[in-house]
Design a protein around this motif. Structure first.
Motif, PDB file in Angstrom:
ATOM      1  N   ALA A 141       0.818  -1.218   0.000  1.00  0.00           N
ATOM      2  CA  ALA A 141       0.000   0.000   0.000  1.00  0.00           C
ATOM      3  C   ALA A 141       0.852   1.269   0.000  1.00  0.00           C
ATOM      4  N   THR A 142       2.052   1.204   0.591  1.00  0.00           N
ATOM      5  CA  THR A 142       2.905   2.396   0.565  1.00  0.00           C
ATOM      6  C   THR A 142       3.167   2.799  -0.886  1.00  0.00           C
ATOM      7  N   HIS A 184      -2.344   7.263   7.575  1.00  0.00           N
ATOM      8  CA  HIS A 184      -1.251   6.338   7.900  1.00  0.00           C
ATOM      9  C   HIS A 184       0.091   7.012   7.590  1.00  0.00           C
ATOM     10  N   THR A 186       2.618   6.087   6.134  1.00  0.00           N
ATOM     11  CA  THR A 186       3.151   5.844   4.784  1.00  0.00           C
ATOM     12  C   THR A 186       2.526   6.772   3.745  1.00  0.00           C
ATOM     13  N   ILE A 233      -5.681   2.373  10.973  1.00  0.00           N
ATOM     14  CA  ILE A 233      -4.780   1.301  11.393  1.00  0.00           C
ATOM     15  C   ILE A 233      -5.039   0.854  12.845  1.00  0.00           C
ATOM     16  N   ASP A 258      -6.753   5.843   0.576  1.00  0.00           N
ATOM     17  CA  ASP A 258      -5.801   4.840   1.061  1.00  0.00           C
ATOM     18  C   ASP A 258      -6.627   3.743   1.716  1.00  0.00           C
ATOM     19  N   ALA A 260      -5.693   0.423   2.301  1.00  0.00           N
ATOM     20  CA  ALA A 260      -4.753  -0.705   2.435  1.00  0.00           C
ATOM     21  C   ALA A 260      -5.486  -1.975   2.853  1.00  0.00           C
ATOM     22  N   PHE A 261      -6.318  -1.864   3.889  1.00  0.00           N
ATOM     23  CA  PHE A 261      -7.149  -3.035   4.222  1.00  0.00           C
ATOM     24  C   PHE A 261      -8.641  -2.706   4.163  1.00  0.00           C
ATOM     25  N   ASP A 287      -3.850  -3.197  -0.424  1.00  0.00           N
ATOM     26  CA  ASP A 287      -2.909  -4.298  -0.311  1.00  0.00           C
ATOM     27  C   ASP A 287      -3.622  -5.591  -0.646  1.00  0.00           C
ATOM     28  N   HIS A 289      -1.602  -8.334   0.075  1.00  0.00           N
ATOM     29  CA  HIS A 289      -0.961  -9.183   1.093  1.00  0.00           C
ATOM     30  C   HIS A 289      -1.598  -8.995   2.472  1.00  0.00           C
ATOM     31  N   LYS A 290      -2.543  -8.074   2.586  1.00  0.00           N
ATOM     32  CA  LYS A 290      -3.279  -7.990   3.847  1.00  0.00           C
ATOM     33  C   LYS A 290      -4.509  -8.903   3.734  1.00  0.00           C
TER      34      LYS A 290
HETATM   35  C1  LIG Z   1      -4.050   2.559   5.954  1.00  0.00           C
HETATM   36  C2  LIG Z   1      -2.705   2.012   5.583  1.00  0.00           C
HETATM   37  N1  LIG Z   1      -2.003   2.577   4.597  1.00  0.00           N
HETATM   38  C3  LIG Z   1      -0.800   2.121   4.216  1.00  0.00           C
HETATM   39  C4  LIG Z   1      -0.229   1.042   4.845  1.00  0.00           C
HETATM   40  C5  LIG Z   1       1.124   0.547   4.397  1.00  0.00           C
HETATM   41  O1  LIG Z   1       0.995  -0.701   3.797  1.00  0.00           O
HETATM   42  P1  LIG Z   1       2.274  -1.548   3.346  1.00  0.00           P
HETATM   43  O2  LIG Z   1       2.993  -1.868   4.611  1.00  0.00           O
HETATM   44  O3  LIG Z   1       1.702  -2.748   2.679  1.00  0.00           O
HETATM   45  O4  LIG Z   1       3.079  -0.704   2.422  1.00  0.00           O
HETATM   46  C6  LIG Z   1      -0.908   0.418   5.886  1.00  0.00           C
HETATM   47  C7  LIG Z   1      -0.296  -0.717   6.610  1.00  0.00           C
HETATM   48  O5  LIG Z   1      -0.798  -1.251   7.548  1.00  0.00           O
HETATM   49  C8  LIG Z   1      -2.186   0.891   6.257  1.00  0.00           C
HETATM   50  O6  LIG Z   1      -2.915   0.301   7.210  1.00  0.00           O
END
Ligand SMILES: Cc1ncc(COP(=O)(O)O)c(C=O)c1O
Length: 460
Positions: A141-142, A184, A186, A233, A258, A260-261, A287, A289-290
């Protein structure tokens, strides 16, 4: 032994060891023993001048590495939101590693490029994104945030009459970046990597669950990017993305999600309302992989207007076969060379189907609710509304909560991490593995509550 025989024996040995490892995952301690961790030092050695037998290298990896690994592939790892790989995706990952394909261009990797294109199409359909959405497979996700925001950067500067890909940012017109206070880290990192600045942002206040407050959005003038979040998160809360899209629609601001999950909530009828209106955004990051439970590393960037993504990412060179009637994967990702990570996504979706993905998400959410109920019934405080797969539990003051978490990690029945939510320490439970059963939840609850009772009593 002939070289072919050696290769066969090596790969069979790897499969045997991998299978044996996975078979231990249900019952082994989630945290490795102190002895196994200490043993990792055996990896630290001078660069060998000469090579050694491949079978010995594999054996060394297994004998030292396997016991020292945290059982993330098992059913009771609840630290971070990182799922556990579905067996089918491990199997297809092994086979596709044997293929050793570099997914730069369609022409030289037709099977992989086709599988990835199919998987992207399925994901777009699954999330209910606009049919013409462009997308690319990235590491997580980053980088998905980075990639989608590169497309955003292209579009908002282009609309302001500036070609950021050619002319860079020096002298570029200003752009307003609007970000949730609870974004997040990232997301900020992605903005930094894009030269937009981690701190040059307008931060929007959030409510008690970490959702962006739409009414706090400023009036927007000129080029702007608004970053929303699906899945806090800590709490799992989802920003009111539809409302935010509506609120900024007249300004023409780019809206990014964003997810990611949290984007995976959209695949379940029970949880879809959390992401209502997110289809009106301009880009999305998630993601695989999540919550899709494929092996690392696997994220996906989606952009409503595929041309914006291609403008930010596409390259050509005389030696590359970029003149093609097909979609070239590297036109949509920061990487040129990369592995065919979309194959794992294809395998997960092909084996689970739409209903299987929805059940996976719903099962995790149900387990999270059970965790919350169990802790509340035992007299402990749950800080968040359990809307998705995240639970924040307190065992009292910060020091006691930390002591309980450390003891839970040492105990090895399950694994949860610590976080700070609104100034208070909490244990964070993330349920995101296909492997977790109701029995795993009960077993983990029993272990955690008994440890907490023992320590809370002793610290009082
Ligand atoms: C909302 C959110 N954005 C971005 C990320 C970063 O994901 P990754 O570690 O797969 O790059 C996460 C990781 O938990 C997240 O929960």
């Amino acid at each position: 032994m002939s070289s072919d025989d050696k290769t066969r024996a090596l790969l069979e040995d790897a499969a045997r060891r991998g299978i044996a490892y996975r078979e231990t995952c249900v019952n082994r301690s989630v945290a490795p023993s102190a002895e196994a961790i200490a043993n990792v030092r055996r990896f630290i050695e001078p660069l060998p001048e000469d090579g050694s037998d491949a079978a010995e290298v594999l054996a060394m990896l297994d004998e030292i590495g396997s016991p020292a690994s945290v059982t993330m592939a098992g059913p009771r790892f609840f630290g971070f939101v990182i799922g556990g790989s579905l067996p089918v995706t491990v199997a297809t990952n092994w086979l596709s590693a044997a293929w050793d394909q570099n997914v730069v261009m369609h022409e030289v990797t037709p099977a992989t490029a086709t599988l990835e294109q199919v998987a992207l199409g399925w994901l777009i359909e699954l999330f209910g994104l606009p049919a013409q959405t462009g997308a690319g497979f990235v590491t997580g996700a980053t980088v998905a945030n980075f990639t989608a925001l590169a497309a955003a950067r292209h579009r908002v500067f282009a609309d302001a009459g500036w070609n950021v890909e050619s002319d860079g940012l020096i002298g570029a017109p200003p752009v307003t970046l609007i970000v949730s206070d609870e974004a997040h880290p990232t997301l900020f990192k992605s903005l930094g990597m894009l030269g937009l600045g981690r701190d040059r942002v307008v931060r929007i206040a959030t409510d008690e669950q970490g959702r962006m407050i739409t009414a706090e959005l400023p009036a927007i003038e000129g080029p702007a990017i608004v970053c929303t979040q699906a899945g806090n998160i800590n709490t799992g809360a989802v920003d009111p993305i539809g409302d935010i899209c509506d609120a900024v629609a007249s300004s023409g601001a780019w809206v990014h999600v964003d997810g990611a999950f949290g984007l995976w909530a959209a695949v379940s009828k029970k949880h879809r309302s959390l992401t209502d209106g997110m289809q009106h955004a301009d880009s999305w990051a998630t993601d695989a992989h999540k919550w899709l439970n494929v092996p690392y590393d696997s994220g996906v960037a989606f952009v409503r207007n595929a041309a914006d993504l291609a403008s930010a990412m596409a390259i050509t060179a005389d030696y590359l076969l970029t003149e093609t009637e097909h979609r070239n994967p590297s036109d949509y990702t920061p990487e040129l060379s990369r592995r065919g990570r979309g194959i794992d996504v294809w395998a997960a979706l092909r084996s689970l189907g739409r209903n299987g993905v929805a059940s996976l998400v719903e099962g995790c959410c149900q387990h999270a609710r059970r965790f919350a109920e169990g802790f509340v019934a035992a007299g402990f405080e749950v800080f968040n509304e359990v809307v998705l797969n995240q639970v924040l539990v307190s065992f009292g003051d910060d020091a006691t909560t930390r002591a309980v978490i450390e003891a839970i990690q040492r105990d090895g029945t399950c694994w949860c991490g610590a976080t700070v939510w609104q100034g208070k320490t909490a244990m964070r439970i993330s349920v995101s593995s296909w492997a977790t059963t109701g029995e795993d939840v009960e077993k983990s609850l029993r272990a955690m509550i008994s440890i907490a009772r023992r320590l809370v009593g002793s610290s009082a």
